[in-house]
Each structure stands twice: as C-alpha cells, then as structure tokens.
Design a protein around this motif. Sequence first.
Motif, PDB file in Angstrom:
ATOM      1  N   ILE A 131      24.680  14.764  18.905  1.00  0.00           N
ATOM      2  CA  ILE A 131      24.964  13.647  18.006  1.00  0.00           C
ATOM      3  C   ILE A 131      25.738  12.604  18.803  1.00  0.00           C
ATOM      4  N   ILE A 132      25.112  11.464  19.011  1.00  0.00           N
ATOM      5  CA  ILE A 132      25.687  10.416  19.840  1.00  0.00           C
ATOM      6  C   ILE A 132      25.970   9.181  18.984  1.00  0.00           C
ATOM      7  N   PRO A 133      27.218   8.695  18.972  1.00  0.00           N
ATOM      8  CA  PRO A 133      27.499   7.430  18.270  1.00  0.00           C
ATOM      9  C   PRO A 133      26.787   6.287  18.996  1.00  0.00           C
ATOM     10  N   ILE A 134      26.098   5.442  18.244  1.00  0.00           N
ATOM     11  CA  ILE A 134      25.375   4.329  18.868  1.00  0.00           C
ATOM     12  C   ILE A 134      25.853   2.964  18.372  1.00  0.00           C
ATOM     13  N   GLY A 135      26.738   2.961  17.397  1.00  0.00           N
ATOM     14  CA  GLY A 135      27.248   1.679  16.912  1.00  0.00           C
ATOM     15  C   GLY A 135      28.355   1.867  15.902  1.00  0.00           C
ATOM     16  N   VAL A 136      29.304   0.949  15.958  1.00  0.00           N
ATOM     17  CA  VAL A 136      30.426   0.951  15.023  1.00  0.00           C
ATOM     18  C   VAL A 136      30.508  -0.444  14.420  1.00  0.00           C
ATOM     19  N   LYS A 137      30.696  -0.517  13.088  1.00  0.00           N
ATOM     20  CA  LYS A 137      30.748  -1.822  12.435  1.00  0.00           C
ATOM     21  C   LYS A 137      31.557  -1.758  11.143  1.00  0.00           C
ATOM     22  N   ASN A 138      31.815  -2.896  10.575  1.00  0.00           N
ATOM     23  CA  ASN A 138      32.514  -3.035   9.287  1.00  0.00           C
ATOM     24  C   ASN A 138      33.908  -2.415   9.267  1.00  0.00           C
ATOM     25  N   LEU A 176      24.719   6.895  14.034  1.00  0.00           N
ATOM     26  CA  LEU A 176      24.629   8.086  14.865  1.00  0.00           C
ATOM     27  C   LEU A 176      23.180   8.369  15.243  1.00  0.00           C
ATOM     28  N   ASN A 177      22.988   8.824  16.472  1.00  0.00           N
ATOM     29  CA  ASN A 177      21.679   9.233  16.924  1.00  0.00           C
ATOM     30  C   ASN A 177      21.675  10.764  17.028  1.00  0.00           C
ATOM     31  N   PHE A 178      20.848  11.431  16.235  1.00  0.00           N
ATOM     32  CA  PHE A 178      20.701  12.880  16.275  1.00  0.00           C
ATOM     33  C   PHE A 178      19.542  13.182  17.221  1.00  0.00           C
ATOM     34  N   ILE A 179      19.832  13.871  18.333  1.00  0.00           N
ATOM     35  CA  ILE A 179      18.829  14.137  19.367  1.00  0.00           C
ATOM     36  C   ILE A 179      18.492  15.626  19.389  1.00  0.00           C
TER      37      ILE A 179
END
Length: 161
Positions: free
Chosen positions: A38-45, A63-66
């Motif tokens: 599980i890789i974080p790919i972006g944070v916002k808000n 999150l990107n689930f690989i």
Amino acid sequence: MSSTIAKIGIGLGLVVVAISLFKNKAQQVVSQFSEIAIIPIGVKNFNGKWNNGKPNVSFNIDLNFINPTPTAFSVDGVVLTLKKLVFYDQNGIYIGETNLNMSSLSIAAKSSTAVRNVPISLDLQTTLMNAITIVNSGGFDLSKIKTEVIISILGMEYKAK
C-alpha cells in the motif's frame, strides 16, 4: 425428545463447521493481503481544527494497492471488511490511522488499484511528538511508509502487515 436433541446437535455441528470455514478464510485473506503493498500517492484537503480541546489535523490520502502475486485479490461481501489502516514510518514509529470500512476491493494479479480520498484525522499533539522522533531518526520519506491493515471477518479482527 430425541429428535429435538438430534436437531440441536446437527445445528451446533453446522455452526462449528461454519466458524471453522470462516476462520480458514480469514487466515487465507490475511496471508494474501500481507503481500499487498500500500503506497501513498497523494495527499490533499488539509484542515486543522480543535477537537475536544486538542489540536487536530485532517486530510485525504490517495493510496495505491499493489498486488505483486500471480493470484487476484478480492474482498467482496458482507462477511469480510477492510476495517482500518494504521500508518508507520520506515522505523516503525506510529504516524496515524484511518477507519477504512471497505467491503469491496478487487486487485487483479500482478496489478494495482488506486483508492482515492481516504480520510485521515490525527491528534496533532501525538503527531508532533512522533514527527520530532521521525526527524531525529533520519527524516521522513512518503514512499517508505509502512501500513498495517485490520481486516474484520464476522466481527473478528485480524492484522495484516
């Protein structure tokens, strides 16, 4: 009288078999999910506020689930839920967690799936103390975040790392 006892015995036997099957399924899912990255790919808000007299920060994370395995992974149904994600830095220091409560997730073999806008709320006091520890231990790298997943099967919780 004896037919009633027989029916109760058969009913209890079926319950024991069902519990055994669900426990076996839980172990399979936890084992398979342990291989999912599980890789974080972006944070916002980002949003900061006071919550019960304590500073609190909230944000959404993508999150990107690989799934690197040759087997498709699927959570689909009422019985099994991806309940919670717990985030740690590369040194195992607690960062925060989110209540995911996902009852549906499919990741094809050797593929990935993005899950967008997962809400996270952090107690800022705890987060700041952990941030100081993280900085003192060599810095913070978003790509090295470790995730622990809490899976709920019929109300029983299991951990997958």
